[in-house]
Design an enzyme around this catalytic site. Structure first.
Site, PDB file in Angstrom:
ATOM      1  CG  HIS A  18      -1.918   1.129   1.274  1.00 61.88           C
ATOM      2  ND1 HIS A  18      -2.004   2.363   1.385  1.00 61.88           N
ATOM      3  CD2 HIS A  18      -3.466   0.681   0.535  1.00 61.88           C
ATOM      4  CE1 HIS A  18      -2.969   2.721   1.023  1.00 61.88           C
ATOM      5  NE2 HIS A  18      -4.063   1.782   0.638  1.00 61.88           N
ATOM      6  CG  ASP A  42      -8.878  -4.467  -2.472  1.00 62.41           C
ATOM      7  OD1 ASP A  42      -9.850  -4.225  -2.104  1.00 62.41           O
ATOM      8  OD2 ASP A  42      -7.904  -3.545  -3.085  1.00 62.41           O
TER       9      ASP A  42
END
Ligand code: ACO
Length: 433
Positions: free
Chosen positions: A310, A367
């Site tokens: 991320h 996710d």
């Protein structure tokens, strides 16, 4: 250093000195204000991917990527996920405070009233090919709203913006359920008064002709929680796109439709779909997760471990921790046994103890486990990103409204450092080598 009582950053460019003031934050990084940079030095800030650049001040969401902290309007995501509902979180993000009970009920009633789509609007789903990716249809449908609701377009009219906010929050679940039903070849259903937002959405999506739609309460709770977890994430790619488009005074629908486009990319919202593709590949090919990881680390094949890494979180994404906890519980409540959950857990374990991932501080993001829950609920992978968009909608709206109301706001117009050819003269085609 300090000048006139304020701390400033002194910058020396080719012997010319300028003092840059500091924009203070209440938490997280402060910002160096580059306002006079170009005018005073002739130079611009160069920051590909905007890794070091704050494009605005914002009161909406706070993230501490090192410590894995996410707060909406000051409230920790863990508390909201446990106690709140999606519509309450939407109000919190958009208005800044948790609503009183009566305010929340009035808002829910308003949303309920607007979930219906007119017959004219319903026609648009029949002109899209059944095989169209749901994100293509979703972006188009949101753009179409600007045509259907002209009284809600003026970005500078607060009543119009409130109406556009309610219409979009109310109609988005109906639109997404219709996209799914159209792909399945099933008739489009109507929202039913008396059902909650989530119940209406799930029933309009899944109910089959002649059958009742019945699922355990854990189904609704998990879906609501997943929407809460996605509701905002400060200046990510899609939200920045929404702000950028809106900075030109484009209406809320057109701006949000741009956010949908950005979200469709596999490095952003499309990652949840890509995670399931990856886990399915591992299962179907029979490859050992450790060997798959070698391919990822090798980089030659260009394979990334989807659902990992991320831009902001350099520790465990707090949303991923909540989703992981939920995945097991939801699958049990629904009586689903999914081999992909076992594979995901194994892949995570291998990655978290591997130097490649440790050194680069790559952890599961939100996710990584969401797709497994959505799949257990019956959503095909192509619907995962539209679900993400439904969740992110309040954040896009809140950030767009903050941008529109910012007195310091200007049209977004980045500069560039030009690296192309210098001036040259046109040569007619017949004389070109
Ligand atoms: N698998 C393997 N290696 C990775 C991964 C990954 N998922 N993510 C980053 N890396 C490596 C990069 O190859 C790079 O290695 P290097 O230093 O040897 O060159 C290093 O880690 C840093 O990566 P960047 O791409 O510079 O990190 P950036 O912050 O630009 O990218 C991103 C963040 C796009 C999320 C990236 O981690 C990624 O592609 N992840 C997979 C896709 C994904 O899950 N996206 C969802 C994001 S969350 C969301 O949108 C809700």
């Amino acid at each position: 250093m300090t000048a006139g009582g304020d701390q400033v950053i002194r910058l020396d460019v080719d012997g010319k000195t300028i003092d840059l003031r500091i924009q203070r934050g209440t938490a997280g990084a402060d910002g160096i204000m580059l306002g006079p940079l170009l005018a005073e030095t002739g130079m611009v800030a160069f920051d590909p991917g905007l890794l070091n650049t704050a494009s605005c001040t914002s009161d909406v969401t706070f993230i501490d990527g090192d410590q894995g902290i996410l707060r909406y309007r000051g409230y920790p995501i863990e508390q909201l996920a446990e106690h709140s509902t999606f519509l309450e979180v939407a109000l919190l993000l958009i208005r800044g405070e948790l609503p009183a009970q009566s305010e929340l009920e009035a808002f829910e009633t308003r949303i309920d009233k607007h979930m219906y789509l007119s017959d004219d609007f319903r026609q648009i789903f029949s002109v899209m090919p059944r095989r169209a990716h749901p994100m293509a249809t979703l972006g188009a449908a949101i753009n179409m709203m600007a045509g259907f609701y002209p009284e809600s377009l003026d970005p500078l009219d607060p009543a119009a913006v409130r109406l556009a906010t309610a219409l979009m929050l109310a109609k988005m679940p109906t639109i997404i359920s219709y996209i799914y039903r159209r792909a399945q070849g099933n008739a489009l259903l109507y929202p039913q008064p008396g059902q909650s937002y989530i119940e209406n959405f799930a029933r309009m999506t899944f109910q089959l002709p002649g059958e009742r739609f019945e699922v355990p309460p854990e189904f609704y709770r998990a879906l609501d929680t997943l929407l809460i977890l996605h509701a905002d994430h400060e200046q990510n790619c899609s939200t920045s796109s929404v702000r950028m488009i809106g900075s030109a005074r484009a209406n809320l629908y057109m701006s949000v439709s741009g956010g949908v486009s950005a979200l469709s990319g596999p490095l952003h919202g499309g990652a949840n779909e890509a995670v399931l593709d990856m886990l399915s590949y591992i299962r179907d090919s029979g490859i050992d997760p450790r060997d798959f990881m070698k391919q990822v680390k090798d980089k030659k094949a260009g394979i990334r471990l989807m659902g990992f890494g991320h831009r902001v979180y350099k520790s465990y994404d707090p949303r991923a921790a909540i989703v992981k906890q939920q995945a097991q519980a939801v699958l049990e409540a629904l009586g689903v046994r999914d081999e992909l959950l076992d594979i995901a857990q194994e892949v995570e374990q291998v990655a978290l103890s591997d130097d490649y991932f440790i050194e680069r501080r790559l952890y599961p993001n939100v996710d990584f486990y969401t797709g497994i829950i959505y799949r257990a609920m019956g959503f095909p992978a192509s619907m995962f990103t539209p679900l993400f968009a439904l969740g992110r909608l309040p954040g896009w709206i809140a950030q767009w409204r903050e941008m529109i109301n910012d007195p310091a706001g200007k049209i977004g117009r980045p500069r560039q450092v030009y690296t192309g050819l210098e001036q040259r003269d046109y040569v007619p085609a017949s004389q070109r080598p």
